[in-house]
Design a protein around this motif. Sequence first.
Motif, short mmCIF file in Angstrom:
data_model
loop_
_atom_site.label_atom_id
_atom_site.label_comp_id
_atom_site.label_asym_id
_atom_site.label_seq_id
_atom_site.Cartn_x
_atom_site.Cartn_y
_atom_site.Cartn_z
N SER A 30 14.00 25.80 39.32
CA SER A 30 14.34 26.22 37.95
C SER A 30 14.00 25.12 36.96
O SER A 30 14.04 23.93 37.29
N VAL A 57 14.06 28.74 43.05
CA VAL A 57 13.78 30.10 42.59
C VAL A 57 13.07 30.80 43.74
O VAL A 57 12.01 30.36 44.18
N THR A 60 17.35 32.99 41.14
CA THR A 60 17.68 31.57 41.27
C THR A 60 18.90 31.43 42.15
O THR A 60 19.87 32.16 42.01
N GLN A 89 7.87 42.97 42.79
CA GLN A 89 8.22 41.57 42.98
C GLN A 89 9.34 41.17 42.03
O GLN A 89 9.29 41.47 40.84
N TYR A 90 10.37 40.47 42.54
CA TYR A 90 11.49 39.98 41.75
C TYR A 90 11.68 38.50 42.05
O TYR A 90 11.23 38.00 43.08
N LYS A 91 12.39 37.81 41.15
CA LYS A 91 12.74 36.41 41.36
C LYS A 91 14.22 36.24 41.09
O LYS A 91 14.78 36.87 40.19
N VAL A 97 9.60 29.70 45.61
CA VAL A 97 8.29 29.54 44.97
C VAL A 97 8.24 28.36 44.02
O VAL A 97 7.17 27.83 43.72
N ALA A 111 11.30 34.24 45.37
CA ALA A 111 10.64 35.50 45.06
C ALA A 111 10.87 36.44 46.25
O ALA A 111 10.79 36.03 47.41
N TYR A 112 11.18 37.68 45.93
CA TYR A 112 11.38 38.69 46.97
C TYR A 112 10.80 40.02 46.49
O TYR A 112 10.55 40.21 45.29
N LYS A 159 16.89 44.08 40.82
CA LYS A 159 16.80 42.80 40.11
C LYS A 159 18.09 42.00 40.24
O LYS A 159 18.09 40.78 40.15
N GLY A 201 13.23 36.34 51.10
CA GLY A 201 12.50 35.81 49.96
C GLY A 201 11.88 34.48 50.30
O GLY A 201 12.17 33.90 51.36
#
Length: 185
Positions: free
Chosen positions: A48, A59, A72, A68-70, A45, A61-62, A146, A42
Amino acid sequence: MNLNIFWALYVFAFAIALYLVAYFFGWKKMHKKERCTEKTTGKVVRYSYAEYNGIRLPVAAYEVDGVQYKVTGPHFKAGVNMYASIPFADVETAQTSNLTSEENLPDVIVTKQIRNGSASITRSPMYDLFPVGKEVDVYYNPKKPKEAYVIRYAAPYKFLSFWLPLICAVICTVLGIVFLANPIF
């Protein structure tokens, strides 16, 4: 309405809330590491918006199967934030932490800060280890992508997140049954 029924329902409602806390904050999180078996890369990006014990977490992103998921993280078991508020200190907060490297992340993050009492600018100690754009390892659940964690999993303390709410919920359930069975009021 009979007061025994009122108090029994009140205690049962509180017990249900405690059972939910034990499940979502304890049981479900305790077994996250076993479910998140796949690894991907990931990219940080942003940070938080909410603070976690006085710091903001990255945070990441992957992407899994084109979606696309995020997530923390990395998270910690606990955090200790010690600070002193001094009226004439610099506006930029002077701080130290026990974060040394990405490979040696502590279970409990400790930060010490000296802030200006009127206005202060605080930079998260995570910014140096995880700048925006940095690639990080993300482990995710292949059945539910997720659900993921960053770098390493810091399981919550089992007693505080699972056992304590569960024990209190059982006590409340028994108390509710006692209210229904024995006319106290």
